[in-house]
Design a protein around this motif. Structure first.
Motif, PDB file in Angstrom:
ATOM      1  N   LYS A   1     -12.515  10.539   6.909  1.00  0.00           N
ATOM      2  CA  LYS A   1     -13.491  11.609   6.695  1.00  0.00           C
ATOM      3  C   LYS A   1     -14.576  11.205   5.707  1.00  0.00           C
ATOM      4  O   LYS A   1     -15.480  11.973   5.439  1.00  0.00           O
ATOM      5  N   GLY A   2     -14.454  10.007   5.142  1.00  0.00           N
ATOM      6  CA  GLY A   2     -15.489   9.504   4.256  1.00  0.00           C
ATOM      7  C   GLY A   2     -15.300   9.830   2.783  1.00  0.00           C
ATOM      8  O   GLY A   2     -16.233   9.720   2.001  1.00  0.00           O
ATOM      9  N   VAL A   3     -14.097  10.199   2.398  1.00  0.00           N
ATOM     10  CA  VAL A   3     -13.825  10.464   0.984  1.00  0.00           C
ATOM     11  C   VAL A   3     -14.007   9.160   0.209  1.00  0.00           C
ATOM     12  O   VAL A   3     -13.606   8.087   0.665  1.00  0.00           O
ATOM     13  N   THR A   4     -14.615   9.244  -0.938  1.00  0.00           N
ATOM     14  CA  THR A   4     -14.895   8.040  -1.717  1.00  0.00           C
ATOM     15  C   THR A   4     -13.616   7.460  -2.322  1.00  0.00           C
ATOM     16  O   THR A   4     -12.632   8.174  -2.532  1.00  0.00           O
ATOM     17  N   THR A   5     -13.680   6.188  -2.603  1.00  0.00           N
ATOM     18  CA  THR A   5     -12.534   5.504  -3.193  1.00  0.00           C
ATOM     19  C   THR A   5     -12.121   6.118  -4.532  1.00  0.00           C
ATOM     20  O   THR A   5     -10.929   6.333  -4.759  1.00  0.00           O
ATOM     21  N   PRO A   6     -13.062   6.418  -5.436  1.00  0.00           N
ATOM     22  CA  PRO A   6     -12.644   7.044  -6.693  1.00  0.00           C
ATOM     23  C   PRO A   6     -11.916   8.378  -6.481  1.00  0.00           C
ATOM     24  O   PRO A   6     -10.946   8.664  -7.169  1.00  0.00           O
ATOM     25  N   THR A   7     -12.363   9.142  -5.498  1.00  0.00           N
ATOM     26  CA  THR A   7     -11.694  10.410  -5.204  1.00  0.00           C
ATOM     27  C   THR A   7     -10.286  10.155  -4.692  1.00  0.00           C
ATOM     28  O   THR A   7      -9.330  10.828  -5.104  1.00  0.00           O
ATOM     29  N   LEU A   8     -10.133   9.183  -3.805  1.00  0.00           N
ATOM     30  CA  LEU A   8      -8.802   8.833  -3.290  1.00  0.00           C
ATOM     31  C   LEU A   8      -7.887   8.396  -4.426  1.00  0.00           C
ATOM     32  O   LEU A   8      -6.722   8.783  -4.468  1.00  0.00           O
ATOM     33  N   ARG A   9      -8.436   7.592  -5.334  1.00  0.00           N
ATOM     34  CA  ARG A   9      -7.622   7.119  -6.459  1.00  0.00           C
ATOM     35  C   ARG A   9      -7.179   8.290  -7.320  1.00  0.00           C
ATOM     36  O   ARG A   9      -6.020   8.349  -7.736  1.00  0.00           O
ATOM     37  N   ASN A  10      -8.089   9.215  -7.586  1.00  0.00           N
ATOM     38  CA  ASN A  10      -7.740  10.371  -8.418  1.00  0.00           C
ATOM     39  C   ASN A  10      -6.721  11.275  -7.734  1.00  0.00           C
ATOM     40  O   ASN A  10      -5.769  11.721  -8.363  1.00  0.00           O
ATOM     41  N   GLU A  11      -6.929  11.542  -6.462  1.00  0.00           N
ATOM     42  CA  GLU A  11      -6.037  12.450  -5.741  1.00  0.00           C
ATOM     43  C   GLU A  11      -4.654  11.855  -5.505  1.00  0.00           C
ATOM     44  O   GLU A  11      -3.665  12.572  -5.490  1.00  0.00           O
ATOM     45  N   SER A  12      -4.600  10.531  -5.303  1.00  0.00           N
ATOM     46  CA  SER A  12      -3.317   9.891  -5.016  1.00  0.00           C
ATOM     47  C   SER A  12      -2.547   9.534  -6.280  1.00  0.00           C
ATOM     48  O   SER A  12      -1.337   9.368  -6.234  1.00  0.00           O
ATOM     49  N   GLY A  13      -3.270   9.383  -7.391  1.00  0.00           N
ATOM     50  CA  GLY A  13      -2.620   8.964  -8.628  1.00  0.00           C
ATOM     51  C   GLY A  13      -2.469   7.459  -8.738  1.00  0.00           C
ATOM     52  O   GLY A  13      -1.900   6.951  -9.693  1.00  0.00           O
ATOM     53  N   HIS A  14      -2.990   6.720  -7.754  1.00  0.00           N
ATOM     54  CA  HIS A  14      -2.921   5.262  -7.777  1.00  0.00           C
ATOM     55  C   HIS A  14      -4.179   4.724  -8.447  1.00  0.00           C
ATOM     56  O   HIS A  14      -5.267   4.850  -7.918  1.00  0.00           O
ATOM     57  N   LEU A  15      -4.029   4.146  -9.603  1.00  0.00           N
ATOM     58  CA  LEU A  15      -5.181   3.622 -10.326  1.00  0.00           C
ATOM     59  C   LEU A  15      -5.599   2.255  -9.800  1.00  0.00           C
ATOM     60  O   LEU A  15      -6.758   1.888  -9.875  1.00  0.00           O
ATOM     61  N   SER A  16      -4.671   1.531  -9.266  1.00  0.00           N
ATOM     62  CA  SER A  16      -4.952   0.192  -8.758  1.00  0.00           C
ATOM     63  C   SER A  16      -5.415   0.281  -7.308  1.00  0.00           C
ATOM     64  O   SER A  16      -4.765   0.904  -6.472  1.00  0.00           O
ATOM     65  N   ILE A  17      -6.528  -0.376  -6.994  1.00  0.00           N
ATOM     66  CA  ILE A  17      -7.013  -0.408  -5.614  1.00  0.00           C
ATOM     67  C   ILE A  17      -6.028  -1.153  -4.720  1.00  0.00           C
ATOM     68  O   ILE A  17      -5.872  -0.835  -3.550  1.00  0.00           O
ATOM     69  N   ARG A  18      -5.315  -2.112  -5.283  1.00  0.00           N
ATOM     70  CA  ARG A  18      -4.322  -2.845  -4.485  1.00  0.00           C
ATOM     71  C   ARG A  18      -3.172  -1.942  -4.065  1.00  0.00           C
ATOM     72  O   ARG A  18      -2.718  -1.993  -2.929  1.00  0.00           O
ATOM     73  N   VAL A  19      -2.702  -1.124  -4.966  1.00  0.00           N
ATOM     74  CA  VAL A  19      -1.621  -0.188  -4.621  1.00  0.00           C
ATOM     75  C   VAL A  19      -2.134   0.846  -3.626  1.00  0.00           C
ATOM     76  O   VAL A  19      -1.475   1.154  -2.637  1.00  0.00           O
ATOM     77  N   LEU A  20      -3.315   1.367  -3.888  1.00  0.00           N
ATOM     78  CA  LEU A  20      -3.917   2.349  -2.984  1.00  0.00           C
ATOM     79  C   LEU A  20      -4.046   1.769  -1.583  1.00  0.00           C
ATOM     80  O   LEU A  20      -3.744   2.441  -0.594  1.00  0.00           O
ATOM     81  N   SER A  21      -4.452   0.522  -1.477  1.00  0.00           N
ATOM     82  CA  SER A  21      -4.644  -0.093  -0.164  1.00  0.00           C
ATOM     83  C   SER A  21      -3.332  -0.231   0.599  1.00  0.00           C
ATOM     84  O   SER A  21      -3.325  -0.185   1.823  1.00  0.00           O
ATOM     85  N   ARG A  22      -2.227  -0.363  -0.100  1.00  0.00           N
ATOM     86  CA  ARG A  22      -0.925  -0.422   0.587  1.00  0.00           C
ATOM     87  C   ARG A  22      -0.627   0.882   1.313  1.00  0.00           C
ATOM     88  O   ARG A  22      -0.116   0.880   2.422  1.00  0.00           O
TER      89      ARG A  22
END
Length: 55
Positions: A8-29
């Motif tokens: 839906k085009g949510v930005t990466t910083p928003t995804l990081r905040n909502e998921s609680g994953h600070l690391s982009i590597r963890v988020l990408s998993r």
């Protein structure tokens, strides 16, 4: 959930905040980011760094 937000085009910083994953590597998993999405994130990050450096 994260993959749907990405679609839906949510930005990466928003995804990081909502998921609680600070690391982009963890988020990408969990979000299973494609190379295109990761490339976009890197471009976003590079632009932000350049903006800060220009100040």
């Amino acid at each position: 959930m994260l993959i749907h937000a990405l679609e839906k085009g949510v930005t990466t910083p928003t995804l990081r905040n909502e998921s609680g994953h600070l690391s982009i590597r963890v988020l990408s998993r969990y979000a299973r980011l494609s190379a295109d999405v990761l490339g976009g994130w890197h471009a976003e990050r590079a632009a932000a760094v350049q903006e800060v450096d220009a100040r």
